[in-house]
Design an enzyme around this catalytic site. Structure first.
Site, short mmCIF file in Angstrom:
data_model
loop_
_atom_site.label_atom_id
_atom_site.label_comp_id
_atom_site.label_asym_id
_atom_site.label_seq_id
_atom_site.Cartn_x
_atom_site.Cartn_y
_atom_site.Cartn_z
N SER A 163 0.84 -1.19 0.00
CA SER A 163 0.00 0.00 0.00
C SER A 163 0.88 1.25 0.00
O SER A 163 1.75 1.37 -0.85
CB SER A 163 -0.94 -0.05 1.21
OG SER A 163 -1.98 0.88 1.07
N ARG A 233 -11.91 6.65 9.69
CA ARG A 233 -11.40 5.28 9.70
C ARG A 233 -12.46 4.28 9.20
O ARG A 233 -12.13 3.34 8.48
CB ARG A 233 -10.96 4.92 11.12
CG ARG A 233 -10.48 3.50 11.28
CD ARG A 233 -9.22 3.24 10.46
NE ARG A 233 -8.59 1.99 10.82
CZ ARG A 233 -7.47 1.52 10.29
NH1 ARG A 233 -6.86 2.24 9.38
NH2 ARG A 233 -6.95 0.38 10.66
N ASP A 329 -8.53 -6.62 -4.66
CA ASP A 329 -8.14 -5.30 -4.15
C ASP A 329 -8.69 -4.22 -5.09
O ASP A 329 -8.26 -4.12 -6.23
CB ASP A 329 -6.61 -5.23 -4.09
CG ASP A 329 -6.09 -3.93 -3.48
OD1 ASP A 329 -6.89 -2.98 -3.30
OD2 ASP A 329 -4.89 -3.87 -3.19
N HIS A 362 -7.96 -5.26 -0.30
CA HIS A 362 -6.64 -4.65 -0.12
C HIS A 362 -5.91 -5.20 1.11
O HIS A 362 -4.71 -5.39 1.10
CB HIS A 362 -6.84 -3.13 0.02
CG HIS A 362 -5.58 -2.35 0.13
ND1 HIS A 362 -4.63 -2.34 -0.86
CD2 HIS A 362 -5.11 -1.54 1.10
CE1 HIS A 362 -3.62 -1.56 -0.49
NE2 HIS A 362 -3.89 -1.06 0.69
N ASP A 363 -6.66 -5.47 2.17
CA ASP A 363 -6.06 -5.97 3.41
C ASP A 363 -5.36 -7.31 3.26
O ASP A 363 -4.64 -7.73 4.16
CB ASP A 363 -7.14 -6.12 4.49
CG ASP A 363 -7.12 -4.96 5.48
OD1 ASP A 363 -6.25 -4.08 5.33
OD2 ASP A 363 -7.97 -4.95 6.39
#
Lengths: 389, 208
Positions: A163, A233, A329, A362-363
């Site tokens: 990232s 967040r 992602d 993405h994680d």
């Protein structure tokens, strides 16, 4: 209520006196920033694992993501949780601390011991707040290079990061090609896309809309924009997952109840989960740092720095690359990685690339993905052989 | 393991292609599979090799072997390579599976000073006999998939390939045809013999 406003701030001790190693630079060694500003004195907090070999050739620098920190493989001093990449960094793991000397430093602008907007400005005795200069990905890398100079490490065996960490990896290769033997940019891209800038802007506006943000001077006022930061967040967290992952984890299941309550309470598990993510984040992160670091990502455009041609960033480079993306992602989708690969091909660089099949979004780069681990291990092992390690 | 002693267990066409490559050359293997040929070239010819492979499994095997291989597609990813980036660009048993074989071959001749292409010959007598006698698309040991399953969408014969090379003004430096037992057809035979008895062919080309 979403988050109580009187939540404990990031312990000041982590901002200026972190539970990790710190390199401090005085007025004689300022950090010169892309904005034209210079920062001095300043400091950079870092962790190290393993042993630097005699000829100082086995160092791996790990670059962390937006809200990451230097505690890559050690317990986080605020949350008490394990390091954020303990599944990858350690003895016998793909980044093997029995073989390599592993470094991870907190980025400039962050709040875990490297100078940022929550740090005390020596000139005023007050927290920097919004008077802190804007920083870029290149500034983060420049700070890391000064740390390596300080540690006497001329060349890194490898730079690895996902990232925003991957942006730093690319910037390392572009800024200091001779100092990087191998580079692994993961789940990243050569630019921050319009969609990603848009998400960041929503997050920043959520923070600034919180009355407790106080125009950025909340630390002096003894308050924190916890609600705004939590909402930022929550929104960002959605972009780190995927629809498939959300469906698998939560579906439409209800939270500790058998029927909807006909209220705006967190009826659904996914709501409860996001609220928890928001609340726990504000315990460990500074709102202004979030503004600064998201901005640094937005400004990232490696091609623009090289005449609009990405391949020019890598002309003549000897570094060997391994680029990895994850199929689900949508924050840094695979075409971003392909753009990097095409540019490296055009520059006749040595590059491997694989898209890892995963529904975790993405994680995925932080999670247990055996194929990803095998790719990283294979790449680092072969690079180590080529480096004579 | 094939990886440990590639020559002994290798497909004949790979060995023949490896022999066409000069020592220490820069090589791009398009459709490199699990990296067998690249490993062979690195070990036996000391080449600086790169690869492109469509399948994730293949790419991962290559990366684990220490090869520089990108997941990609001959049809869409060759454009990014600059002119003369390699001494050789190899396309092994893949041209018949590309969408635009002519464009792929053009890129190969642009990127590499030389191109090496191996392909199954659709003019082989058994293929012809199958089609002529049964009236159905041939299914052979070498081409085992039915027409609806096969990735091979652009079959050609040796003569077809020679015609394409002429059209692209590519010069043939060497050509080999292998019979069904993998033995080279005698090179002094005329083209029609190659086209009839060669089960596969290997061409070493350069820009004309």
């Amino acid at each position: 209520m979403l988050v109580s406003a009187d939540i404990a701030p990031v312990p000041a001790s982590q901002v200026d006196e972190p539970d990790s190693l710190v390199a401090r630079f005085g007025a004689d060694r300022p950090l010169v920033l892309d904005s034209g500003a210079t920062l001095a004195p300043w400091q950079i907090a870092y962790q190290s694992y393993g042993t630097l070999n005699a000829d100082r050739s086995n160092a791996i620098l790990i670059c962390h993501a937006l809200t990451g920190d230097q505690h890559v493989a050690s317990r986080n001093p605020i949350t008490g949780k394990p390091g954020w990449w303990e599944n990858i960094v350690g003895p016998g793991l793909p980044i093997d601390t029995d073989r390599f000397f592993v470094l991870c430093s907190n980025v400039i602008g962050s709040c875990m011991g490297t100078t940022g907007p929550a740090s005390l400005n020596a000139a005023t005795g007050e927290p920097w707040g919004l008077s802190f200069p804007l920083v870029t990905i290149r500034d983060m890398v420049r700070a890391q290079a000064m740390l390596l100079d300080h540690l006497g490490i001329a060349q890194l065996f490898a730079v690895v990061g996902g990232s925003m960490g991957g942006m730093q990896v690319l910037q390392w290769a572009a800024s200091y090609p001779d100092r990087v033997f191998a580079a692994m940019p993961i789940a990243t891209g050569p630019i921050h896309s319009a969609q990603n800038i848009a998400f960041h802007e929503v997050g920043r506006q959520a923070i600034m809309a919180d009355p407790d943000w106080r125009g950025g001077h909340y630390l002096q006022a003894g308050v924190r924009p916890a609600k705004g930061l939590a909402v930022a967040r929550m929104g960002a967290h959605i972009t780190y997952l995927s629809e498939a992952a959300l469906h698998r984890k939560f579906g439409r299941r209800l939270q500790d109840r058998d029927a909807p309550t006909f209220s705006f309470d967190a009826d659904f598990q996914v709501e409860s989960y996001l609220r928890y993510q928001g609340e726990s984040f504000v315990e460990r992160f500074d709102a202004n740092s979030y503004l600064y670091i998201t901005r640094a990502m937005d400004y990232f455009d490696l091609a623009a720095d090289h005449g609009g041609v990405l391949a020019n960033a890598f002309r003549g480079i000897k570094t060997r690359f391994c680029v990895a993306s994850f199929s689900s992602d949508w924050l840094f989708p695979t075409p971003n990685s392909r753009a990097i690969v095409h540019a490296l091909n055009a520059a006749a660089a040595s590059v491997s690339f694989v898209e890892i099949e995963s529904d975790k979004g993405h994680d995925a780069f932080l999670l247990d993905e055996p194929v990803f681990f095998a790719t990283m291990r294979g790449f680092l092992d072969s690079a180590a052989r080529a480096r004579g390690l | 393991m094939a990886h440990d002693d590639p020559i002994a267990t290798q497909r004949v066409d790979l060995v023949l292609m490896a022999e066409m490559v000069e020592r220490g050359a820069r090589v791009l293997d398009v459709g490199c599979g699990d990296g067998t040929l690249l490993s062979l070239l690195a070990e036996r010819r000391g080449v600086d090799g790169r690869g492109i492979e469509l399948s994730r499994e293949g790419v991962n095997q290559c990366v684990a072997r220490g090869l520089s291989v990108v997941q990609g597609d001959a049809d869409t990813d060759l454009f990014a390579y600059p002119d003369d980036a390699f001494d050789y660009v190899i396309l092994s048993q893949t041209i018949q599976a590309t969408r635009r074989p002519r464009v792929v071959l053009e890129h190969m001749l642009r990127i590499g000073r030389r191109a090496i292409v191996s392909f199954p010959n659709f003019g082989h007598w058994r293929v012809r006999a199958d089609l002529a006698l049964s009236g159905r698309m041939p299914v052979t040991d070498n081409l085992p998939e039915s027409w609806y399953d096969t990735p091979n969408i652009h079959f050609c014969t040796i003569r077809d390939f020679v015609a394409l090379c002429n059209e692209l003004n590519a010069r043939t430096e060497r050509a080999l045809a292998l019979n069904s037992s993998g033995q080279p057809v005698r090179f002094n035979m005329p083209w029609w013999v190659w086209n009839l008895f060669g089960e596969q062919a290997v061409f070493l080309l350069r820009r004309g």
